[in-house]
Motif scaffolding. Structure first.
Motif, PDB file in Angstrom:
ATOM      1  N   LEU A 133       0.828  -1.203   0.000  1.00 25.41           N
ATOM      2  CA  LEU A 133       0.000   0.000   0.000  1.00 25.41           C
ATOM      3  C   LEU A 133       0.865   1.257   0.000  1.00 25.41           C
ATOM      4  CD1 LEU A 133      -2.805  -1.019   2.525  1.00 25.41           C
ATOM      5  CD2 LEU A 133      -3.070  -0.608   0.065  1.00 25.41           C
ATOM      6  N   ARG A 134       1.909   1.240   0.813  1.00 32.66           N
ATOM      7  CA  ARG A 134       2.808   2.388   0.873  1.00 32.66           C
ATOM      8  C   ARG A 134       3.495   2.633  -0.463  1.00 32.66           C
ATOM      9  NH1 ARG A 134       7.745   2.139   4.719  1.00 32.66           N
ATOM     10  NH2 ARG A 134       8.960   2.325   2.857  1.00 32.66           N
ATOM     11  N   LEU A 135       3.946   1.560  -1.094  1.00 34.74           N
ATOM     12  CA  LEU A 135       4.597   1.703  -2.402  1.00 34.74           C
ATOM     13  C   LEU A 135       3.617   2.238  -3.445  1.00 34.74           C
ATOM     14  CD1 LEU A 135       6.793  -1.540  -2.501  1.00 34.74           C
ATOM     15  CD2 LEU A 135       7.580   0.828  -2.258  1.00 34.74           C
ATOM     16  N   GLN A 136       2.365   1.793  -3.385  1.00 35.51           N
ATOM     17  CA  GLN A 136       1.341   2.288  -4.302  1.00 35.51           C
ATOM     18  C   GLN A 136       1.101   3.779  -4.085  1.00 35.51           C
ATOM     19  OE1 GLN A 136       0.025   0.716  -6.912  1.00 35.51           O
ATOM     20  NE2 GLN A 136      -1.016   2.629  -7.422  1.00 35.51           N
ATOM     21  N   GLU A 137       1.039   4.200  -2.827  1.00 38.47           N
ATOM     22  CA  GLU A 137       0.865   5.620  -2.521  1.00 38.47           C
ATOM     23  C   GLU A 137       2.037   6.445  -3.039  1.00 38.47           C
ATOM     24  OE1 GLU A 137       0.235   5.839   1.707  1.00 38.47           O
ATOM     25  OE2 GLU A 137      -1.749   4.926   1.568  1.00 38.47           O
ATOM     26  N   GLN A 138       3.242   5.910  -2.933  1.00 42.21           N
ATOM     27  CA  GLN A 138       4.418   6.616  -3.447  1.00 42.21           C
ATOM     28  C   GLN A 138       4.342   6.756  -4.969  1.00 42.21           C
ATOM     29  OE1 GLN A 138       7.465   4.068  -1.759  1.00 42.21           O
ATOM     30  NE2 GLN A 138       8.037   5.632  -0.257  1.00 42.21           N
ATOM     31  N   LYS A 139       3.913   5.693  -5.647  1.00 47.76           N
ATOM     32  CA  LYS A 139       3.787   5.746  -7.110  1.00 47.76           C
ATOM     33  C   LYS A 139       2.735   6.761  -7.530  1.00 47.76           C
ATOM     34  CE  LYS A 139       5.186   0.989  -8.074  1.00 47.76           C
ATOM     35  NZ  LYS A 139       4.735  -0.338  -8.520  1.00 47.76           N
ATOM     36  N   GLU A 140       1.611   6.777  -6.825  1.00 46.38           N
ATOM     37  CA  GLU A 140       0.546   7.731  -7.139  1.00 46.38           C
ATOM     38  C   GLU A 140       1.021   9.158  -6.922  1.00 46.38           C
ATOM     39  OE1 GLU A 140      -2.757   6.471  -4.737  1.00 46.38           O
ATOM     40  OE2 GLU A 140      -3.037   4.625  -5.914  1.00 46.38           O
TER      41      GLU A 140
END
Length: 156
Positions: A133-140
């Motif tokens: 989830l954290r990595l997805q937030e960083q990508k977004e």
């Protein structure tokens, strides 16, 4: 071993010494040499390494932190490589190596996380999910930042 000053015979002794680590004082028993002739005391590099490790272990005990061997045991029981645990805990590279070798003392927050993982290994999957989830937030975030840069470039 010969004395570093007068080159006479020196004898191994154990001596309780105080040492400072990050502003804290620890008292530990350490091995060193004392000259039989001039009474000069000195330590070999290996004795110094062991002394520093003993000081850090004493600080760990003082703060109720896991010893290096137990950190390694927890990681092994979870079936993780050092770099995998670093990623899950959000530490920098080689941090787990330093914890497990005793070179660096872990934070109390990381210590608590390790204890939780030891008590309930199912938390490992939850950590992996949170990491994703954290990595997805960083990508977004990065995608929005890149899009904003494109709009600014077009406006200029």
């Amino acid at each position: 071993m010969n004395c570093v000053l007068c080159e006479q015979t020196a004898t191994k002794i154990n001596k309780t010494k105080q040492a400072r680590y990050r502003g804290e004082i620890a008292e530990v028993s350490s091995e060193l040499f004392r000259c039989d002739s001039c009474n000069e005391e000195f330590a070999t590099p290996e004795q110094m390494r062991l002394h520093v490790r003993a000081v850090k272990n004493e600080i760990r005990k003082k703060h109720g932190l896991l010893p290096p061997e137990r950190i390694a045991e927890i990681r092994h029981n979870l079936g993780l490589k050092q770099d995998e645990l670093e990623e899950l805990l959000g530490t920098g590279p080689k941090v787990i190596v330093r914890w497990e070798s005793g070179k660096v003392i872990q934070s109390s927050g990381h210590d608590l996380t390790l204890r939780l993982l030891e008590r309930d290994p199912s938390i490992l999957q939850q950590l992996r999910t949170l990491q994703q989830l954290r990595l997805q937030e960083q990508k977004e975030y990065q995608a929005r930042a890149d899009q904003s840069k494109g709009m600014v470039a077009q406006a200029v």
